[in-house]
Design a protein around this motif. Sequence first.
Motif, PDB file in Angstrom:
ATOM      1  N   MET A   1     -10.716   9.191  -5.571  1.00 27.11           N
ATOM      2  CA  MET A   1     -10.349  10.113  -6.647  1.00 27.11           C
ATOM      3  C   MET A   1      -8.833  10.246  -6.761  1.00 27.11           C
ATOM      4  SD  MET A   1     -13.135  13.215  -6.350  1.00 27.11           S
ATOM      5  CE  MET A   1     -12.203  14.246  -7.479  1.00 27.11           C
ATOM      6  N   ILE A   2      -8.156  10.111  -5.621  1.00 22.99           N
ATOM      7  CA  ILE A   2      -6.695  10.242  -5.610  1.00 22.99           C
ATOM      8  C   ILE A   2      -6.015   8.899  -5.828  1.00 22.99           C
ATOM      9  CG2 ILE A   2      -4.695  10.963  -4.248  1.00 22.99           C
ATOM     10  CD1 ILE A   2      -6.569  12.845  -2.723  1.00 22.99           C
ATOM     11  N   THR A   3      -6.401   7.907  -5.014  1.00 25.93           N
ATOM     12  CA  THR A   3      -5.675   6.630  -5.022  1.00 25.93           C
ATOM     13  C   THR A   3      -5.915   5.803  -6.276  1.00 25.93           C
ATOM     14  OG1 THR A   3      -7.496   5.611  -3.782  1.00 25.93           O
ATOM     15  CG2 THR A   3      -5.632   6.438  -2.516  1.00 25.93           C
ATOM     16  N   SER A   4      -7.019   6.047  -6.987  1.00 23.07           N
ATOM     17  CA  SER A   4      -7.313   5.231  -8.180  1.00 23.07           C
ATOM     18  C   SER A   4      -6.503   5.669  -9.392  1.00 23.07           C
ATOM     19  CB  SER A   4      -8.805   5.305  -8.515  1.00 23.07           C
ATOM     20  OG  SER A   4      -9.194   6.631  -8.810  1.00 23.07           O
TER      21      SER A   4
ATOM     22  N   LEU B   1      -3.393   8.044   4.944  1.00 23.69           N
ATOM     23  CA  LEU B   1      -3.534   9.484   4.735  1.00 23.69           C
ATOM     24  C   LEU B   1      -2.188  10.196   4.847  1.00 23.69           C
ATOM     25  CD1 LEU B   1      -6.853  10.453   6.572  1.00 23.69           C
ATOM     26  CD2 LEU B   1      -6.458  10.072   4.142  1.00 23.69           C
ATOM     27  N   GLN B   2      -1.322   9.714   5.732  1.00 18.31           N
ATOM     28  CA  GLN B   2       0.012  10.291   5.854  1.00 18.31           C
ATOM     29  C   GLN B   2       0.808  10.113   4.559  1.00 18.31           C
ATOM     30  OE1 GLN B   2       1.765   8.488   9.338  1.00 18.31           O
ATOM     31  NE2 GLN B   2       0.033   9.035  10.628  1.00 18.31           N
ATOM     32  N   VAL B   3       0.704   8.904   3.987  1.00 18.71           N
ATOM     33  CA  VAL B   3       1.399   8.625   2.720  1.00 18.71           C
ATOM     34  C   VAL B   3       0.822   9.492   1.607  1.00 18.71           C
ATOM     35  CG1 VAL B   3       1.846   6.875   0.947  1.00 18.71           C
ATOM     36  CG2 VAL B   3       2.029   6.278   3.367  1.00 18.71           C
ATOM     37  N   LEU B   4      -0.504   9.624   1.573  1.00 20.42           N
ATOM     38  CA  LEU B   4      -1.155  10.448   0.554  1.00 20.42           C
ATOM     39  C   LEU B   4      -0.677  11.895   0.627  1.00 20.42           C
ATOM     40  CD1 LEU B   4      -4.888   9.264   0.505  1.00 20.42           C
ATOM     41  CD2 LEU B   4      -3.268   9.181  -1.389  1.00 20.42           C
ATOM     42  N   LEU B   5      -0.658  12.449   1.827  1.00 20.49           N
ATOM     43  CA  LEU B   5      -0.230  13.839   1.995  1.00 20.49           C
ATOM     44  C   LEU B   5       1.233  14.005   1.572  1.00 20.49           C
ATOM     45  CD1 LEU B   5      -0.808  16.708   2.931  1.00 20.49           C
ATOM     46  CD2 LEU B   5      -0.110  16.030   5.237  1.00 20.49           C
ATOM     47  N   ALA B   6       2.081  13.077   2.008  1.00 16.58           N
ATOM     48  CA  ALA B   6       3.496  13.148   1.640  1.00 16.58           C
ATOM     49  C   ALA B   6       3.672  13.063   0.128  1.00 16.58           C
ATOM     50  CB  ALA B   6       4.265  12.014   2.330  1.00 16.58           C
ATOM     51  N   ALA B   7       2.902  12.173  -0.509  1.00 20.80           N
ATOM     52  CA  ALA B   7       3.007  12.000  -1.965  1.00 20.80           C
ATOM     53  C   ALA B   7       2.565  13.260  -2.704  1.00 20.80           C
ATOM     54  CB  ALA B   7       2.165  10.808  -2.408  1.00 20.80           C
TER      55      ALA B   7
ATOM     56  N   ILE C   1       0.822  -1.211   0.000  1.00 20.95           N
ATOM     57  CA  ILE C   1       0.000   0.000   0.000  1.00 20.95           C
ATOM     58  C   ILE C   1       0.859   1.266   0.000  1.00 20.95           C
ATOM     59  CG2 ILE C   1      -1.643   1.388   1.324  1.00 20.95           C
ATOM     60  CD1 ILE C   1      -2.947  -1.166   2.273  1.00 20.95           C
ATOM     61  N   GLY C   2       1.763   1.372   0.971  1.00 21.96           N
ATOM     62  CA  GLY C   2       2.577   2.578   1.103  1.00 21.96           C
ATOM     63  C   GLY C   2       3.368   2.922  -0.142  1.00 21.96           C
ATOM     64  N   PRO C   3       4.268   2.018  -0.583  1.00 21.20           N
ATOM     65  CA  PRO C   3       5.095   2.354  -1.752  1.00 21.20           C
ATOM     66  C   PRO C   3       4.311   2.597  -3.031  1.00 21.20           C
ATOM     67  CG  PRO C   3       5.421   0.058  -1.072  1.00 21.20           C
ATOM     68  CD  PRO C   3       4.654   0.725   0.006  1.00 21.20           C
ATOM     69  N   ILE C   4       3.262   1.793  -3.272  1.00 17.77           N
ATOM     70  CA  ILE C   4       2.514   1.967  -4.523  1.00 17.77           C
ATOM     71  C   ILE C   4       1.734   3.271  -4.521  1.00 17.77           C
ATOM     72  CG2 ILE C   4       0.499   1.097  -5.792  1.00 17.77           C
ATOM     73  CD1 ILE C   4       1.627  -1.659  -5.598  1.00 17.77           C
ATOM     74  N   ILE C   5       1.045   3.571  -3.427  1.00 20.64           N
ATOM     75  CA  ILE C   5       0.289   4.813  -3.362  1.00 20.64           C
ATOM     76  C   ILE C   5       1.236   6.010  -3.497  1.00 20.64           C
ATOM     77  CG2 ILE C   5      -1.108   6.306  -1.886  1.00 20.64           C
ATOM     78  CD1 ILE C   5      -2.614   3.962  -3.167  1.00 20.64           C
ATOM     79  N   PHE C   6       2.362   5.977  -2.791  1.00 25.27           N
ATOM     80  CA  PHE C   6       3.312   7.092  -2.857  1.00 25.27           C
ATOM     81  C   PHE C   6       3.848   7.283  -4.277  1.00 25.27           C
ATOM     82  CE2 PHE C   6       7.612   8.840  -2.684  1.00 25.27           C
ATOM     83  CZ  PHE C   6       7.405  10.000  -1.954  1.00 25.27           C
ATOM     84  N   LEU C   7       4.325   6.213  -4.880  1.00 24.14           N
ATOM     85  CA  LEU C   7       4.941   6.319  -6.205  1.00 24.14           C
ATOM     86  C   LEU C   7       3.941   6.722  -7.282  1.00 24.14           C
ATOM     87  CD1 LEU C   7       7.276   3.190  -5.993  1.00 24.14           C
ATOM     88  CD2 LEU C   7       8.017   5.579  -6.139  1.00 24.14           C
ATOM     89  N   THR C   8       2.748   6.133  -7.261  1.00 21.24           N
ATOM     90  CA  THR C   8       1.777   6.445  -8.310  1.00 21.24           C
ATOM     91  C   THR C   8       1.249   7.874  -8.184  1.00 21.24           C
ATOM     92  OG1 THR C   8       0.031   5.401  -6.975  1.00 21.24           O
ATOM     93  CG2 THR C   8       1.017   4.087  -8.711  1.00 21.24           C
ATOM     94  N   ILE C   9       1.042   8.353  -6.949  1.00 19.64           N
ATOM     95  CA  ILE C   9       0.553   9.724  -6.774  1.00 19.64           C
ATOM     96  C   ILE C   9       1.630  10.733  -7.161  1.00 19.64           C
ATOM     97  CG2 ILE C   9      -0.320  11.417  -5.131  1.00 19.64           C
ATOM     98  CD1 ILE C   9      -2.258   9.117  -5.878  1.00 19.64           C
ATOM     99  N   VAL C  10       2.864  10.482  -6.744  1.00 20.59           N
ATOM    100  CA  VAL C  10       3.963  11.394  -7.099  1.00 20.59           C
ATOM    101  C   VAL C  10       4.132  11.459  -8.617  1.00 20.59           C
ATOM    102  CG1 VAL C  10       6.462  11.729  -7.018  1.00 20.59           C
ATOM    103  CG2 VAL C  10       5.217  11.171  -4.935  1.00 20.59           C
ATOM    104  N   LEU C  11       4.174  10.301  -9.260  1.00 16.35           N
ATOM    105  CA  LEU C  11       4.339  10.269 -10.708  1.00 16.35           C
ATOM    106  C   LEU C  11       3.113  10.838 -11.416  1.00 16.35           C
ATOM    107  CD1 LEU C  11       6.044   6.762 -11.092  1.00 16.35           C
ATOM    108  CD2 LEU C  11       7.096   9.008 -11.437  1.00 16.35           C
ATOM    109  N   GLY C  12       1.939  10.618 -10.833  1.00 15.86           N
ATOM    110  CA  GLY C  12       0.719  11.160 -11.424  1.00 15.86           C
ATOM    111  C   GLY C  12       0.701  12.677 -11.393  1.00 15.86           C
TER     112      GLY C  12
END
Length: 417
Positions: A337-340, A152-158, A64-75
């Motif tokens: 809306m964000i994680t997908s 949520l912490q990972v989302l905000l950081a990303a 969860i952590g690495p994928i959400i972080f990487l995909t949101i940052v790259l997105g």
Amino acid sequence: MNISSPAPTQSSKKSTFKVIITNLTFWVLIAIIAGVLLGHFTPNMGVKMKIIGDTFVDIIKLFIGPIIFLTIVLGISGMGNLKKVGRIGIKALTYFEVVSTIALAIGIAVAYLFQPGKIDKTGLALQDASKYTKNPSGDFSWLQFFLSNFTLQVLLAAIVVGIALNFYKHREPTILVLERFSKAVFFGLKYVMYLAPLGAFGGMAYTIGKFGLETLIPLGKLMLCVYLTMILFVFLILGTILRYYKISILSILKYIKEELLLVLGTSSSEAALPSIMIKLEQMGCSKSVVGLVIPTGYSFNLDGTSIYLSMSVIFLAQLYDVHLSFFEILSVIGILMITSKGAAGVTGSGFIVLASTLTAIHKIPVEGLAFLLGVDKFMSEARAITNLIGNTVATIIISKTERDFTTLNLEPVPEDN
């Protein structure tokens, strides 16, 4: 007399057999059947299989952590590129967000209307679900909610890193490094998903062993609701959008029927990406619009995936008899809306998005994913087809608004008399 040799037929049979036995969906189906039989005929043994399903979910949660972080940052860094191309990029992003949000809302609305997760019992393992509800006294603290919520912490950081990356001088090399990490993580997830039959077996054996065969009814209702909702979305929402521009949705579906069949066979909308780009250009969309909207749409415009994810969250809430407040429903839409974005083109990423959403709202047991795994594979075709149609329509609409349609090789919708 020319009599053909039986050898090709035998070879063909072997080839077909090989395709079947190497197909993950086939083994998931076998695992489901085995789990149902074990849970039904030896319930005590079936309940003991819970550890298998839970272990699979625990492994999934590690991603969860690495994928959400990487995909949101790259997105977000990709959004920066879109802004550089100007008006078309802004139009595409606006369209993607509006239509994806509609898809999420429709999925939630249909799930509440038909309630596929409702069963006669008071909910699956309700005592387990209660531990996910924080602050039983009714006091709510945003700070406590955030500090106790890893997702949520990972989302905000990303989000912060993604925005900062757009202003970083060495942005391109950094993105390349992150893309390599992303590929490595998704490569690992791909192989973890080979364990999906075990997860499906454990989850199904436990559920049937503890709650009985009647728990299969909600799964059947969920599948039916997902397919009906996606049909409704394609013909009602996308059809209405196209009709405004005097184009028939049926004409579009007929025009891309080969790509739809390809997606149906592979359960992946990415399989049709090259050919759909060529067809859209032949239809009359400009090369620049097609080259921008289609690849970007595969990350930002996943209508079928949005419908499935939102319905699945509500389904699991109903299954565990968990009440979601209006605020929590809005949170589900906002988080999805964000994680997908960005992850849905990879096998198993749907489960990462679901797991991250469930952990973010911290109210529905994540273990429910093992139960949902039993039918996930049989809805992947509907998701992929809806995603493909959604991106096709998006490209046509952006081309029309840009007045870049050079020709129109489709039957237009007749004017109402």
